[in-house]
Structure formats: structure tokens, C-alpha cells
Design an enzyme around this catalytic site. Structure first.
Site, PDB file in Angstrom:
ATOM      1  N   ASP A 150       4.248 -14.057  12.003  1.00 13.96           N
ATOM      2  CA  ASP A 150       2.883 -14.447  11.640  1.00 13.96           C
ATOM      3  C   ASP A 150       1.968 -13.223  11.813  1.00 13.96           C
ATOM      4  O   ASP A 150       1.525 -12.916  12.918  1.00 13.96           O
ATOM      5  CB  ASP A 150       2.482 -15.600  12.572  1.00 13.96           C
ATOM      6  CG  ASP A 150       1.090 -16.125  12.311  1.00 13.96           C
ATOM      7  OD1 ASP A 150       0.312 -15.448  11.628  1.00 13.96           O
ATOM      8  OD2 ASP A 150       0.787 -17.217  12.810  1.00 13.96           O
ATOM      9  N   GLU A 157       0.825  -1.221   0.000  1.00 15.87           N
ATOM     10  CA  GLU A 157       0.000   0.000   0.000  1.00 15.87           C
ATOM     11  C   GLU A 157       0.854   1.264   0.000  1.00 15.87           C
ATOM     12  O   GLU A 157       1.735   1.416   0.854  1.00 15.87           O
ATOM     13  CB  GLU A 157      -0.900  -0.016   1.253  1.00 15.87           C
ATOM     14  CG  GLU A 157      -1.868   1.141   1.294  1.00 15.87           C
ATOM     15  CD  GLU A 157      -2.851   1.050   2.469  1.00 15.87           C
ATOM     16  OE1 GLU A 157      -3.220  -0.072   2.884  1.00 15.87           O
ATOM     17  OE2 GLU A 157      -3.234   2.118   2.974  1.00 15.87           O
ATOM     18  N   HIS A 213      -1.749   9.543  -1.739  1.00 16.07           N
ATOM     19  CA  HIS A 213      -1.997   8.336  -2.530  1.00 16.07           C
ATOM     20  C   HIS A 213      -1.952   8.675  -4.013  1.00 16.07           C
ATOM     21  O   HIS A 213      -1.394   7.949  -4.809  1.00 16.07           O
ATOM     22  CB  HIS A 213      -3.412   7.799  -2.246  1.00 16.07           C
ATOM     23  CG  HIS A 213      -3.483   6.958  -1.017  1.00 16.07           C
ATOM     24  ND1 HIS A 213      -3.282   5.616  -1.026  1.00 16.07           N
ATOM     25  CD2 HIS A 213      -3.753   7.263   0.262  1.00 16.07           C
ATOM     26  CE1 HIS A 213      -3.422   5.134   0.196  1.00 16.07           C
ATOM     27  NE2 HIS A 213      -3.698   6.123   0.993  1.00 16.07           N
TER      28      HIS A 213
HETATM   29  C1  MEV Z   1      -5.717   3.026   5.117  1.00 15.09           C
HETATM   30  O1  MEV Z   1      -4.976   1.860   4.838  1.00 15.09           O
HETATM   31  C2  MEV Z   1      -5.668   3.334   6.591  1.00 15.09           C
HETATM   32  C3  MEV Z   1      -6.475   4.536   7.012  1.00 15.09           C
HETATM   33  O2  MEV Z   1      -7.828   4.391   6.575  1.00 15.09           O
HETATM   34  C4  MEV Z   1      -6.418   4.600   8.510  1.00 15.09           C
HETATM   35  C5  MEV Z   1      -7.321   5.631   9.143  1.00 15.09           C
HETATM   36  O3  MEV Z   1      -8.350   5.984   8.529  1.00 15.09           O
HETATM   37  O4  MEV Z   1      -6.983   6.049  10.255  1.00 15.09           O
HETATM   38  C6  MEV Z   1      -5.977   5.791   6.376  1.00 15.09           C
END
Ligand code: MEV
Length: 417
Positions: free
Chosen positions: A271, A81, A368
Site C-alpha cells: 500500500d 517516471e 529526462h
Molecule cells: C522528481 O520526481 C524528483 C526530484 O524533484 C527530487 C529532488 O528535487 O530532489 C528530482
């Protein structure tokens, strides 16, 4: 096509892959891609799990800027990610020069032996035989005992169930630097017949519990108001308040923590399903709650804390078979499993802070989108010199698509000629 592949496990990896190629009409390229390996060989993979046909790669990034208990540490993270490694690094940067303080409990894991149809007095009999039970369990793992580990204590619980009263014996085992599942499961299995004989009850389950309430890591960091701004602190506290009262938000809040924790678990061969199960069960003990907490100190700075089960190991299991796990431990510069758990807790806290800060500030999508836009530019055929220009233009126009990237690319190339 039939999925009943009798004898499949007896084939070599190559034979299995060829069989799957034929059955699923994979192309030569697809077959080659799935059968290609990095440093985890097919031979090792075939010894790790069953029916192997290939291996899977994940990016490994280094989270920078972390100071944990006064030591600068570089943290490898394996994750698909975008923004997780950057988020952790950035959150850690904002804690410098102090960084994170972390500590952990002894590495005590719980094993459960389930007894059914236990006659009255079972609980008392088991407590009275505690030393004998500890001796039987520790007789099974002299290496662990020599290292100072082994079974240390027991607890007996009784629960009503749709199948009648269940008596549960918890054995508490110090697993030292291992994750401990093998040691604990073996001990549970070897104690069970003795418990049956002792009590007249019927032993059913004999297995580790992933709700590792005695094997916890705690970490803390301060984000100063001069560094992140008073307004952001207030907004983060608002966001945290929602996670405290709403399971819908709390699940996502905790997911953001596990982004970091899992990435450290995966790269070190631990794990991560055990880490996930333990974390969410721990968060649910008194109604589902955030694994982190946020408050303001007397200076008005933001204090973030995390407390999380950490049944991690640095020996045994996949750590021995996966060369990357050993390299990751070397990069981390750690000698004991508790240090790994403490570092993973710091990363979880850092990722949680980073996500909250991004969401309450500009939203999560900007970061992102930057990475996404770069991937789109590459997908449109941009080379590594052209990609940043194409990405920048797409972000400026807020139009991120392969078609638009191709348009920009054509313009760039025609200007050049
Ligand atoms: C995404 O992988 C994680 C988030 O949704 C966490 C959050 O909202 O605190 C960005």
C-alpha cells in the site's frame, strides 16, 4: 450523463465496460485497451476492488548494482517516471563495493481507539487492565500469535480538541510479515466495546495509524570523495541544508525519496499510500524535515542516511492476488517483510542521492530529455533502428519536437534511398 449507476456493481466486468463504452462514447479500440489484461486477470481484479472495468499497466524496471547488508540484490521498481530506475542504479553503483547497510525495528504497528467523554481515572483504569485487553485482542488472531506476533503493549494519550478532551488508546501490535492493517483494525474493533464497558467512555474511531513510529527502517551508505568528487559533496551538503530549513524544498527532497520507495511498494503489491502517509507524517513530527541526512566523515566522504516508517508486508492483501507481487519478491530474494522495508529504504536513499547529485551537477533535465527525445522520435514514426539516430541529432541541436524529429527522419530515409 448521470453518474448514479444503480446496480452497476452487480454487472459482470464485460457488462460494466460496455455500459461505460456507451455512456462515454469510447471507441472499440479504447474499450479493448482498457479491458485488456496482463497477468492480473479481470476475474482477480473483480475480487480485489469494486466496479472493475479493466486493469492498468506500469513499466517495471530493475534497479541494478545494489548491495544491501553485503548481499547483491536486484530490485524491481514499478514507475512511470523516467530516470528513477537509472538514478537508483547509478547511485548504488557509486557505493560499490561496500553498498548499503540497513536495519529495521520489530514490525510494530499502532492501532488507535478514540474515547470521548472519558470520566476521570480512565487512563489509570486502562493501564490496570492492560493484560486483559491484550488477551481480548490476541484472542482474535491466533495465527499471528502462534507466529510470535500479536498485541504486545498499549499506551494511553489525552488530547484537548474542539469537541472536548479525547482519550486515545494505542495498541501496539507485532504484525510479523504482514502490513497489518487487517489484524490491527480487527483488534481495535474488538477491544472497543470492552474499553467502553471498563471506562464508561464512548468509543468512536477504531483504526490503524499510518504514522508507524515503531516500525522503522534505517539505511546508510558512503559515497567516497574519490568517486563523486569533493565539489559535488559540498554542493550536495548545500542542497541538503536548504531541505533542512525550507519546507518548499523539503517536500521535493522527500518526494524524490518516495519515487524509489513507492516504486518498490507498488511492484510488491504494498500500500504505497500508507507508505506516503507514514513517511510525510514522520517527517513532520518536529516540523517538516528531510527523511534523509547527509554529513561528511573524517575522510571527507559523503555519508547518507535515511530513517523512514516501513509498514510493509510480504503476505496478505494485494500481494496474494497480484502475481507480479510474488514474482517481484522472488527477484528480491527475500524471506521476511523487514528485508523488504530495508531494501525500500536503501532505494529511497539512493534516489535521493541521485536526484541531489544530478540537480547540483548538470540539472535533472538532461537525463529526462534523453528518454523524452527517444519517445518523441518514436512518436514521429522512427523505427527502433532509426530512433537512436534521431534522438542523438535532436539532443545535439537541443531541439526536441515531433516536427524536428520528422525532419531528421526524412533526411535519414532519403539518404538511405
Ligand atoms: C522528481 O520526481 C524528483 C526530484 O524533484 C527530487 C529532488 O528535487 O530532489 C528530482
Amino acid at each position: 450523463m448521470k453518474s448514479d449507476l444503480s446496480g452497476f456493481y452487480e454487472l459482470t466486468v464485460e457488462e460494466r465496460l460496455n455500459k461505460i463504452k456507451k455512456m462515454c462514447s469510447l471507441t472499440n479500440e479504447e474499450t479493448e485497451a482498457i479491458g485488456k489484461t496482463g497477468c492480473l486477470s479481470l476475474i482477480s481484479s473483480d475480487r480485489m476492488i469494486e466496479n472493475v472495468i479493466g486493469t492498468l499497466e506500469l513499466p517495471i524496471g530493475i534497479a541494478t548494482n545494489f548491495i544491501v547488508n553485503g548481499r547483491d540484490v536486484l530490485i524491481p521498481m514499478a514507475i512511470e517516471e523516467p530516470s528513477v530506475v537509472a538514478g537508483a542504479s547509478n547511485a548504488a553503483k557509486l557505493t560499490r563495493p561496500t553498498g548499503f547497510t540497513a536495519k529495521s525495528t520489530e514490525p510494530l504497528m499502532i492501532g488507535q481507539i478514540q474515547l470521548m467523554d472519558a470520566p476521570p481515572g480512565t487512563k489509570e483504569k486502562i493501564y490496570a487492565a492492560k493484560d486483559k485487553i491484550i488477551n481480548i485482542a490476541n484472542g482474535k488472531d491466533s495465527t499471528l500469535v502462534k507466529l510470535g506476533g500479536g498485541m504486545k503493549n498499549l499506551e494511553v494519550r489525552e488530547l484537548p480538541s474542539p469537541r472536548g478532551k479525547i482519550t486515545i488508546v494505542h495498541i501496539i501490535v507485532n504484525v510479523q510479515d504482514a502490513m497489518g492493517a487487517n489484524a490491527v483494525n480487527t483488534m481495535c474493533e474488538c477491544i472497543a466495546p470492552f474499553l467502553e464497558e471498563l471506562t464508561g467512555a464512548r468509543a468512536v474511531l477504531k483504526i490503524i495509524s499510518n504514522l508507524a513510529i515503531y516500525h522503522l527502517a534505517k539505511a546508510e551508505a558512503i559515497w567516497k570523495k574519490e568517486v563523486i568528487g569533493e565539489d559535488i559533496i559540498e554542493r550536495i551538503l548545500d542542497a541538503y541544508a536548504l531541505a533542512q530549513v525550507d519546507p518548499f524544498r523539503c517536500a521535493t527532497h522527500n518526494k524524490g525519496i518516495m519515487n524509489g520507495v513507492d516504486a518498490v511498494m507498488i511492484v510488491t503489491g504494498n500500500d504505497f499510500r500508507a507508505a506516503e502517509a507514514g513517511a510525510h507524517a514522520f517527517a513532520s513530527i518536529n516540523g517538516y524535515k528531510p527523511l534523509t541526512s547527509y554529513t561528511k566523515n573524517n575522510n571527507g566522504d559523503l555519508v547518507g542516511k535515511i530513517e523512514i516508517p516501513m509498514g510493509v508486508g510480504i503476505v496478505g492483501g494485494a500481494i496474494n492476488s497480484n502475481p507480479i507481487a510474488k514474482i517481484a519478491l522472488k527477484i528480491l530474494g527475500i524471506k521476511h517483510a523487514n528485508e523488504l522495508g530495508e531494501i525500500a529504504a536503501c532505494v529511497g536513499l539512493a534516489n535521493n542521492f541521485a536526484a541531489l547529485r544530478a540537480i547540483v551537477k548538470e540539472g535533472i533535465q538532461r537525463g529526462h530529455m534523453k528518454l523524452h527525445a527517444n519517445n518523441i522520435a518514436l512518436a514521429a514514426g522512427a523505427n527502433h533502428e532509426e530512433a537512436p539516430k534521431v534522438t542523438q541529432e535532436m539532443l545535439k541541436e537541443n531541439k526536441i519536437s515531433v516536427a524536428y524529429a520528422s525532419e531528421i527522419l526524412n533526411k535519414l530515409r532519403s539518404k538511405k534511398n
